[in-house]
Write a protein that holds these residues in place. Structure first.
Motif, PDB file in Angstrom:
ATOM      1  N   MET A   1      22.488  38.540  25.743  1.00  0.00           N
ATOM      2  CA  MET A   1      23.256  38.834  24.542  1.00  0.00           C
ATOM      3  C   MET A   1      23.034  37.705  23.528  1.00  0.00           C
ATOM      4  O   MET A   1      23.109  36.532  23.872  1.00  0.00           O
ATOM      5  CB  MET A   1      24.740  38.961  24.909  1.00  0.00           C
ATOM      6  N   ARG A   2      22.800  38.087  22.303  1.00  0.00           N
ATOM      7  CA  ARG A   2      22.585  37.104  21.232  1.00  0.00           C
ATOM      8  C   ARG A   2      23.894  36.375  20.909  1.00  0.00           C
ATOM      9  O   ARG A   2      24.981  36.926  21.072  1.00  0.00           O
ATOM     10  CB  ARG A   2      22.108  37.824  19.971  1.00  0.00           C
ATOM     11  N   PRO A   3      23.800  35.148  20.424  1.00  0.00           N
ATOM     12  CA  PRO A   3      25.007  34.409  20.043  1.00  0.00           C
ATOM     13  C   PRO A   3      25.853  35.168  19.018  1.00  0.00           C
ATOM     14  O   PRO A   3      27.079  35.168  19.113  1.00  0.00           O
ATOM     15  CB  PRO A   3      24.468  33.095  19.473  1.00  0.00           C
ATOM     16  N   LEU A   4      25.207  35.829  18.053  1.00  0.00           N
ATOM     17  CA  LEU A   4      25.954  36.586  17.052  1.00  0.00           C
ATOM     18  C   LEU A   4      26.729  37.736  17.698  1.00  0.00           C
ATOM     19  O   LEU A   4      27.875  38.008  17.337  1.00  0.00           O
ATOM     20  CB  LEU A   4      25.018  37.129  15.971  1.00  0.00           C
ATOM     21  N   ASP A   5      26.124  38.383  18.674  1.00  0.00           N
ATOM     22  CA  ASP A   5      26.810  39.469  19.382  1.00  0.00           C
ATOM     23  C   ASP A   5      28.032  38.946  20.132  1.00  0.00           C
ATOM     24  O   ASP A   5      29.082  39.591  20.154  1.00  0.00           O
ATOM     25  CB  ASP A   5      25.859  40.170  20.353  1.00  0.00           C
ATOM     26  N   ARG A   6      27.900  37.777  20.746  1.00  0.00           N
ATOM     27  CA  ARG A   6      29.044  37.166  21.440  1.00  0.00           C
ATOM     28  C   ARG A   6      30.157  36.814  20.459  1.00  0.00           C
ATOM     29  O   ARG A   6      31.337  36.993  20.757  1.00  0.00           O
ATOM     30  CB  ARG A   6      28.590  35.932  22.219  1.00  0.00           C
ATOM     31  N   LEU A   7      29.776  36.318  19.289  1.00  0.00           N
ATOM     32  CA  LEU A   7      30.765  35.988  18.266  1.00  0.00           C
ATOM     33  C   LEU A   7      31.510  37.238  17.815  1.00  0.00           C
ATOM     34  O   LEU A   7      32.746  37.241  17.731  1.00  0.00           O
ATOM     35  CB  LEU A   7      30.094  35.307  17.073  1.00  0.00           C
ATOM     36  N   LYS A   8      30.781  38.302  17.540  1.00  0.00           N
ATOM     37  CA  LYS A   8      31.417  39.555  17.108  1.00  0.00           C
ATOM     38  C   LYS A   8      32.384  40.065  18.168  1.00  0.00           C
ATOM     39  O   LYS A   8      33.502  40.474  17.859  1.00  0.00           O
ATOM     40  CB  LYS A   8      30.356  40.620  16.827  1.00  0.00           C
ATOM     41  N   GLU A   9      31.966  40.042  19.416  1.00  0.00           N
ATOM     42  CA  GLU A   9      32.811  40.510  20.509  1.00  0.00           C
ATOM     43  C   GLU A   9      34.081  39.671  20.611  1.00  0.00           C
ATOM     44  O   GLU A   9      35.178  40.201  20.761  1.00  0.00           O
ATOM     45  CB  GLU A   9      32.050  40.473  21.829  1.00  0.00           C
ATOM     46  N   ALA A  10      33.944  38.363  20.501  1.00  0.00           N
ATOM     47  CA  ALA A  10      35.102  37.473  20.588  1.00  0.00           C
ATOM     48  C   ALA A  10      36.076  37.708  19.428  1.00  0.00           C
ATOM     49  O   ALA A  10      37.293  37.732  19.623  1.00  0.00           O
ATOM     50  CB  ALA A  10      34.654  36.017  20.615  1.00  0.00           C
ATOM     51  N   VAL A  11      35.540  37.898  18.238  1.00  0.00           N
ATOM     52  CA  VAL A  11      36.390  38.117  17.060  1.00  0.00           C
ATOM     53  C   VAL A  11      37.124  39.451  17.184  1.00  0.00           C
ATOM     54  O   VAL A  11      38.334  39.535  16.955  1.00  0.00           O
ATOM     55  CB  VAL A  11      35.566  38.056  15.760  1.00  0.00           C
ATOM     56  N   HIS A  12      36.406  40.496  17.558  1.00  0.00           N
ATOM     57  CA  HIS A  12      37.040  41.815  17.679  1.00  0.00           C
ATOM     58  C   HIS A  12      38.092  41.827  18.786  1.00  0.00           C
ATOM     59  O   HIS A  12      39.220  42.257  18.569  1.00  0.00           O
ATOM     60  CB  HIS A  12      35.991  42.899  17.966  1.00  0.00           C
ATOM     61  N   THR A  13      37.733  41.339  19.953  1.00  0.00           N
ATOM     62  CA  THR A  13      38.653  41.376  21.084  1.00  0.00           C
ATOM     63  C   THR A  13      39.846  40.454  20.856  1.00  0.00           C
ATOM     64  O   THR A  13      40.982  40.825  21.135  1.00  0.00           O
ATOM     65  CB  THR A  13      37.928  40.987  22.386  1.00  0.00           C
ATOM     66  N   GLY A  14      39.617  39.293  20.325  1.00  0.00           N
ATOM     67  CA  GLY A  14      40.693  38.339  20.081  1.00  0.00           C
ATOM     68  C   GLY A  14      41.677  38.781  19.019  1.00  0.00           C
ATOM     69  O   GLY A  14      42.811  38.305  18.983  1.00  0.00           O
ATOM     70  N   ASN A  15      41.247  39.687  18.165  1.00  0.00           N
ATOM     71  CA  ASN A  15      42.099  40.167  17.083  1.00  0.00           C
ATOM     72  C   ASN A  15      42.360  41.659  17.181  1.00  0.00           C
ATOM     73  O   ASN A  15      42.683  42.308  16.185  1.00  0.00           O
ATOM     74  CB  ASN A  15      41.472  39.824  15.736  1.00  0.00           C
TER      75      ASN A  15
END
Length: 93
Positions: A1-15
Protein backbone atom coordinates in the motif's frame (compact mmCIF):
# COMPACT_ATOMS: atom_id res chain seq x y z
CA UNK A 1 0.00 0.00 0.00
CA UNK A 2 1.31 3.44 -0.92
CA UNK A 3 1.92 5.98 1.85
CA UNK A 4 -0.80 8.22 0.38
CA UNK A 5 -3.29 5.35 0.51
CA UNK A 6 -2.43 4.75 4.18
CA UNK A 7 -2.92 8.44 4.90
CA UNK A 8 -6.33 8.48 3.21
CA UNK A 9 -7.43 5.39 5.12
CA UNK A 10 -6.29 6.85 8.44
CA UNK A 11 -8.05 10.17 7.79
CA UNK A 12 -11.32 8.54 6.71
CA UNK A 13 -11.41 5.95 9.48
CA UNK A 14 -10.29 8.35 12.19
CA UNK A 15 -12.99 10.82 11.25
CA UNK A 16 -15.75 8.39 10.35
CA UNK A 17 -18.00 9.97 12.95
CA UNK A 18 -18.10 13.16 10.86
CA UNK A 19 -19.23 11.27 7.75
CA UNK A 20 -21.90 9.40 9.70
CA UNK A 21 -23.28 12.50 11.41
CA UNK A 22 -23.31 14.35 8.11
CA UNK A 23 -25.42 11.58 6.54
CA UNK A 24 -27.79 11.45 9.50
CA UNK A 25 -28.29 15.20 9.30
CA UNK A 26 -30.50 14.63 6.23
CA UNK A 27 -32.34 11.38 7.10
CA UNK A 28 -32.34 8.26 9.24
CA UNK A 29 -30.29 5.28 8.07
CA UNK A 30 -29.69 1.68 9.00
CA UNK A 31 -26.09 0.66 9.68
CA UNK A 32 -26.00 -1.17 6.34
CA UNK A 33 -27.35 1.86 4.48
CA UNK A 34 -24.79 4.12 6.16
CA UNK A 35 -21.95 2.01 4.74
CA UNK A 36 -23.46 2.15 1.24
CA UNK A 37 -24.11 5.90 1.46
CA UNK A 38 -20.52 6.56 2.55
CA UNK A 39 -19.29 4.75 -0.55
CA UNK A 40 -21.74 6.58 -2.82
CA UNK A 41 -21.40 10.08 -1.37
CA UNK A 42 -17.83 10.14 -0.11
CA UNK A 43 -16.12 7.55 -2.32
CA UNK A 44 -14.66 5.04 0.14
CA UNK A 45 -15.70 1.78 1.74
CA UNK A 46 -15.72 1.39 5.48
CA UNK A 47 -15.51 -1.95 7.23
CA UNK A 48 -18.68 -3.42 8.70
CA UNK A 49 -17.24 -3.77 12.20
CA UNK A 50 -15.70 -0.29 12.06
CA UNK A 51 -18.95 1.42 11.11
CA UNK A 52 -20.93 -0.35 13.83
CA UNK A 53 -18.26 0.42 16.41
CA UNK A 54 -18.46 4.12 15.56
CA UNK A 55 -22.27 3.99 15.65
CA UNK A 56 -22.11 2.29 19.06
CA UNK A 57 -19.79 4.99 20.41
CA UNK A 58 -21.91 7.77 18.93
CA UNK A 59 -25.02 6.31 20.53
CA UNK A 60 -23.24 5.80 23.86
CA UNK A 61 -22.31 9.50 23.78
CA UNK A 62 -25.92 10.48 22.88
CA UNK A 63 -24.91 11.89 19.48
CA UNK A 64 -27.22 9.45 17.70
CA UNK A 65 -30.25 7.48 18.79
CA UNK A 66 -31.30 4.09 17.47
CA UNK A 67 -34.83 2.90 16.88
CA UNK A 68 -35.85 -0.64 16.01
CA UNK A 69 -38.39 -0.92 13.18
CA UNK A 70 -39.28 -4.51 12.56
CA UNK A 71 -36.01 -6.33 12.06
CA UNK A 72 -33.97 -3.22 11.22
CA UNK A 73 -32.36 -0.63 13.45
CA UNK A 74 -32.41 2.95 12.22
CA UNK A 75 -30.14 5.68 13.51
CA UNK A 76 -31.02 9.34 13.78
CA UNK A 77 -29.04 12.42 14.70
CA UNK A 78 -29.75 13.98 18.09
CA UNK A 79 -29.48 17.67 18.91
CA UNK A 80 -26.22 16.93 20.71
CA UNK A 81 -24.97 15.19 17.57
CA UNK A 82 -25.99 18.15 15.41
CA UNK A 83 -24.00 20.50 17.64
CA UNK A 84 -20.97 18.17 17.57
CA UNK A 85 -21.12 18.01 13.77
CA UNK A 86 -21.25 21.81 13.57
CA UNK A 87 -18.26 22.05 15.93
CA UNK A 88 -16.32 19.51 13.86
CA UNK A 89 -17.07 21.41 10.66
CA UNK A 90 -15.97 24.69 12.23
CA UNK A 91 -12.73 23.07 13.38
CA UNK A 92 -11.97 21.72 9.91
CA UNK A 93 -12.57 25.11 8.29
Amino acid sequence: MRPLDRLKEAVHTGNLWLYILRLLRKKNYTGYDIRAAIKTKFGFWVGNVTSYKVLYLLEKGSYVKSEKRGREIYYRLTEKGRKELEAGNRFLK
